[in-house]
Design a protein around this motif. Structure first.
Motif, PDB file in Angstrom:
ATOM      1  N   LYS A   2       0.820  -1.208   0.000  1.00 42.62           N
ATOM      2  CA  LYS A   2       0.000   0.000   0.000  1.00 42.62           C
ATOM      3  C   LYS A   2       0.854   1.258   0.000  1.00 42.62           C
ATOM      4  CE  LYS A   2      -3.194  -1.991   3.096  1.00 42.62           C
ATOM      5  NZ  LYS A   2      -4.005  -1.839   4.272  1.00 42.62           N
ATOM      6  N   TRP A   8       2.794  -1.384  -8.331  1.00 42.04           N
ATOM      7  CA  TRP A   8       1.731  -2.254  -8.817  1.00 42.04           C
ATOM      8  C   TRP A   8       1.845  -2.561 -10.294  1.00 42.04           C
ATOM      9  CZ3 TRP A   8      -0.837  -5.591  -6.337  1.00 42.04           C
ATOM     10  CH2 TRP A   8      -1.176  -5.395  -5.006  1.00 42.04           C
ATOM     11  N   ASP A  59      -7.398   1.153  -5.760  1.00 38.56           N
ATOM     12  CA  ASP A  59      -6.682   1.256  -4.493  1.00 38.56           C
ATOM     13  C   ASP A  59      -7.607   0.871  -3.347  1.00 38.56           C
ATOM     14  OD1 ASP A  59      -8.294   3.489  -4.024  1.00 38.56           O
ATOM     15  OD2 ASP A  59      -6.691   4.931  -4.406  1.00 38.56           O
ATOM     16  N   SER A  60      -7.124   0.949  -2.133  1.00 38.13           N
ATOM     17  CA  SER A  60      -7.903   0.509  -0.971  1.00 38.13           C
ATOM     18  C   SER A  60      -9.155   1.349  -0.745  1.00 38.13           C
ATOM     19  CB  SER A  60      -7.035   0.513   0.286  1.00 38.13           C
ATOM     20  OG  SER A  60      -6.529   1.818   0.530  1.00 38.13           O
ATOM     21  N   ALA A  61      -9.209   2.549  -1.334  1.00 38.69           N
ATOM     22  CA  ALA A  61     -10.393   3.407  -1.215  1.00 38.69           C
ATOM     23  C   ALA A  61     -11.382   3.169  -2.353  1.00 38.69           C
ATOM     24  CB  ALA A  61      -9.965   4.873  -1.186  1.00 38.69           C
TER      25      ALA A  61
END
Length: 74
Positions: A2, A8, A59-61
């Motif tokens: 992250k 990535w 992404d994580s959001a």
């Protein structure tokens, strides 16, 4: 990973892949988790399959990230 989102794209598009990827319906997730535990096999959930085509990296959001490289064409 992250903390280094710039990695990535090279991870997804470069080099040789030696991991097995597979899909499982969400309804079977608990059974797969139980089997992995029984076999002492580490599995990592990395995404989901949805309608449409192509790859969307998020992404994580949940924000879409641009992907300019798509890997090696044989």
């Amino acid at each position: 990973m992250k903390e280094k989102p710039e990695l990535w794209e090279p991870i997804l598009a470069g080099g040789d892949d030696y991991e097995l990827c597979f899909t499982v319906p969400w309804a079977m997730a608990a059974r797969v988790d139980a089997l992995a535990a029984r076999l002492q096999l580490k599995l990592t959930r990395i995404g989901s399959v949805g309608a449409g085509s192509g790859l969307t990296l998020v992404d994580s959001a949940g924000n879409a990230l641009p992907v300019s490289r798509t890997g090696w064409s044989h």
